[in-house]
Design an enzyme around this catalytic site. Structure first.
Site, mmCIF file in Angstrom:
data_model
loop_
_atom_site.group_PDB
_atom_site.id
_atom_site.type_symbol
_atom_site.label_atom_id
_atom_site.label_comp_id
_atom_site.label_asym_id
_atom_site.label_seq_id
_atom_site.Cartn_x
_atom_site.Cartn_y
_atom_site.Cartn_z
ATOM 1 N N THR A 140 0.809 -1.219 0.000
ATOM 2 C CA THR A 140 0.000 0.000 0.000
ATOM 3 C C THR A 140 0.840 1.266 0.000
ATOM 4 O O THR A 140 0.323 2.347 -0.213
ATOM 5 C CB THR A 140 -0.925 0.031 1.237
ATOM 6 O OG1 THR A 140 -0.125 0.015 2.424
ATOM 7 C CG2 THR A 140 -1.850 -1.174 1.228
ATOM 8 N N LYS A 368 10.047 -25.389 22.760
ATOM 9 C CA LYS A 368 10.731 -26.423 23.542
ATOM 10 C C LYS A 368 12.107 -26.664 22.951
ATOM 11 O O LYS A 368 12.256 -26.778 21.724
ATOM 12 C CB LYS A 368 9.884 -27.701 23.512
ATOM 13 C CG LYS A 368 10.566 -28.962 24.010
ATOM 14 C CD LYS A 368 11.070 -29.796 22.832
ATOM 15 C CE LYS A 368 12.237 -30.661 23.286
ATOM 16 N NZ LYS A 368 13.063 -31.106 22.137
ATOM 17 N N CYS A 446 13.138 -34.930 20.394
ATOM 18 C CA CYS A 446 12.081 -34.707 19.398
ATOM 19 C C CYS A 446 10.772 -35.352 19.842
ATOM 20 O O CYS A 446 9.684 -34.802 19.606
ATOM 21 C CB CYS A 446 12.505 -35.248 18.036
ATOM 22 S SG CYS A 446 13.936 -34.400 17.328
#
Length: 521
Positions: A140, A368, A446
């Site tokens: 814009t 985490k 993981c």
């Protein structure tokens, strides 16, 4: 004459070149105001003075019909000619003191600020508000300053501490990301938040500006309401009701209730994870009672976010950054918890850059990581990393580290290791039931991320099931545990709760936040 009270909640900046075909500018303006716009700025960078004057005069009539203030961008002569309520000035425009001397004493003056130094100067100059940004990229206007993301806006807000200067964010803001902008744009030091947002194309370019404005202002006001209803000055609107007593037994009960939620709802947990642990992560999800889905294509993310319970983004092997960006954006839109596991983030500059891009594009619910990963994310040299592993003895004060990082990132931080530390930025929970051998197992960290995401999904689906209709609550993600343990949330698994004592006094300072140590075996 005293300055009028200004509601900065939804600040419309006009741009007639953005109007859809056949849409009249004045019609669009009035519909926008009726939809909820609270302040208007007329911006006409390429319009002749005579035409600008005509547009401004008619715009003022419409705005004042609804008691909405009108500001003029840059052109003080136009503002004086029509009796506008004030002006907005850029960094290269007329100095504030000269503008103030020319305008009536009750005029509103705002200034564009792209960094903290700009904000400091604007406060000294005596502006009424600052426009902070650009938050995201926009078409814009020509923007030369780098985008800040919501986290950059939060840093700039620190400079308003002790002043009455108001603040709005601008650039790239629309109904799909305004809550992320509001939530992420909070000062880590003082918890100062935005007074509103400035919007251009999402309203002006709409064929239905009434509805477009209504969507945005509903979210802004819900966010403000959530903050005002918090019991403590540093409350976090992502997190909901926070009153609870914490001890080992209450945490265990909360874990049990959350596990039952997983079993009951069997949440679909979307995981963009590294290819080393895909099978282990899927099995961990199934073992808890959830259902895994591993998808990375950006084209899938909009549909998936509507049906999943939570999203895990683990970039141990960064194969589709576009998919991670799209997944997080859509999870925020659908108010789903996001767990971010920045595996090995300190190993390469590319990983660091990717992490920053992700965290500026969407708001994580939980981050985490091990000490090395979180240190790299926080730009701390206290703990070094070698690949995906931490090197050394860890942080001198891990509780304060996680608390500080949680305030900065506006989410729950889970520091994993032999001893885990979890914080929402106010209270820290310490878990001392780990074992050094877990660090010798491929993918153990993981799988913790997978477990966190699965618990998030369970408690989030529980609240969604119990919440039918009602007004927007201003929270970016939902999920609380049962009333049996207060209205707390489960550490390592939730998007809507803090670890805070029941009798929390409003006047307490940041330095006096309690460190709650809970041993669970």
């Amino acid at each position: 004459m005293a300055k009028p009270h200004v509601d900065y909640s939804l600040y419309l900046v006009t741009g007639r070149d953005l109007l859809p075909p056949g849409k009249d500018y004045f019609e669009s303006l009035e519909e926008s105001i009726r939809g909820g716009v609270t302040l208007v700025q007329i911006r006409e960078k390429a319009t002749d003075t005579g035409k600008f004057l005509e547009i401004a005069r008619r715009s003022l009539e419409i705005c004042h019909k609804y008691s909405v203030p009108l500001l003029i961008n840059d052109r003080i002569d136009i503002a004086l000619a029509i009796g506008a309520d004030g002006v907005h000035l850029g960094q290269a425009d007329m100095p504030i003191d000269i503008a103030r001397s020319l305008l009536p004493p009750n005029s509103i003056i705002g200034k564009t600020c792209n960094n903290s130094e700009h904000v400091r100067q604007a406060v000294e100059e005596g502006v009424d508000y600052v426009g902070l940004g650009p938050v995201w990229g926009t078409k814009t206007k020509d923007v030369t300053a780098p985008t800040t993301g919501p986290r950059g806006i939060g840093t700039m807000l620190d400079e308003l501490e002790g002043s009455d200067v108001k603040a709005v964010a601008i650039a790239g803001i629309k109904s799909t990301n305004v809550l992320h902008c509001l939530h992420g744009s909070v000062s880590p030091a003082s918890n100062r938040s935005l007074d509103g947002v400035a919007v251009v194309s999402d309203i002006v370019a709409s064929i239905d500006p009434f509805t477009a404005a209504s969507k945005i202002v509903t979210i802004v006001k819900a966010f403000k309401r959530a903050r005002s209803e918090q019991t403590h000055i540093f409350s976090n609107p992502l997190l909901g009701d926070l009153s609870v007593e914490y001890d080992a037994e209450s945490v265990k009960k909360a874990v049990g209730k959350a596990l039952n939620d997983i079993k009951e709802f069997g949440p679909l947990v979307h995981q963009i994870t590294n290819n080393v642990v895909t099978t282990q992560s899927a099995n961990a999800t199934l073992a808890l009672g959830g259902s895994p889905i591993m998808a990375t294509a950006p084209e899938e993310m909009e549909d998936l976010s509507k049906v999943t319970g939570a999203l895990l983004v683990n970039f141990g092997t960064i194969q589709s950054l576009a998919g991670m960006l799209a997944a997080g954006r859509n999870a925020n839109i659908n108010r789903k918890p996001i767990v971010f596991d920045p595996v090995g983030v300190g190993a390469t500059q590319y990983r660091k850059t990717c992490a920053q891009e992700l965290l500026n594009e969407w708001q994580a619910t939980v981050i985490k990581g091990n000490a090395g990963e979180l240190a790299a994310l926080a730009n701390s040299n206290e703990v070094q990393a070698r690949g995906v592993d931490s090197v050394g003895n860890g942080f001198a004060d891990p509780a304060e580290f996680v608390r500080s990082l949680a305030r900065k990132e506006r989410c729950i931080i889970a520091l994993t290791g032999t001893t885990d530390y979890i914080s929402d930025g106010y209270i820290v929970l310490k878990l001392s039931n780990g074992h050094p051998l877990l660090g010798e197992i491929t993918g153990s960290g993981c799988m913790v991320g997978t477990c966190v995401a699965t618990f998030c999904a369970g408690v989030s689906l529980r609240e969604h099931a119990e919440r039918v209709g009602g007004e927007d609550d201003g929270r970016l993600a939902r999920g609380k545990t049962s009333k049996a343990v207060g209205r707390s949330s489960l550490p390592l698994s939730t998007s809507s709760g803090n670890l805070r004592p029941r009798k929390w006094k409003r006047q307490q300072k940041l330095k006096s936040y309690r460190h709650v140590s809970v041993e669970i075996h």
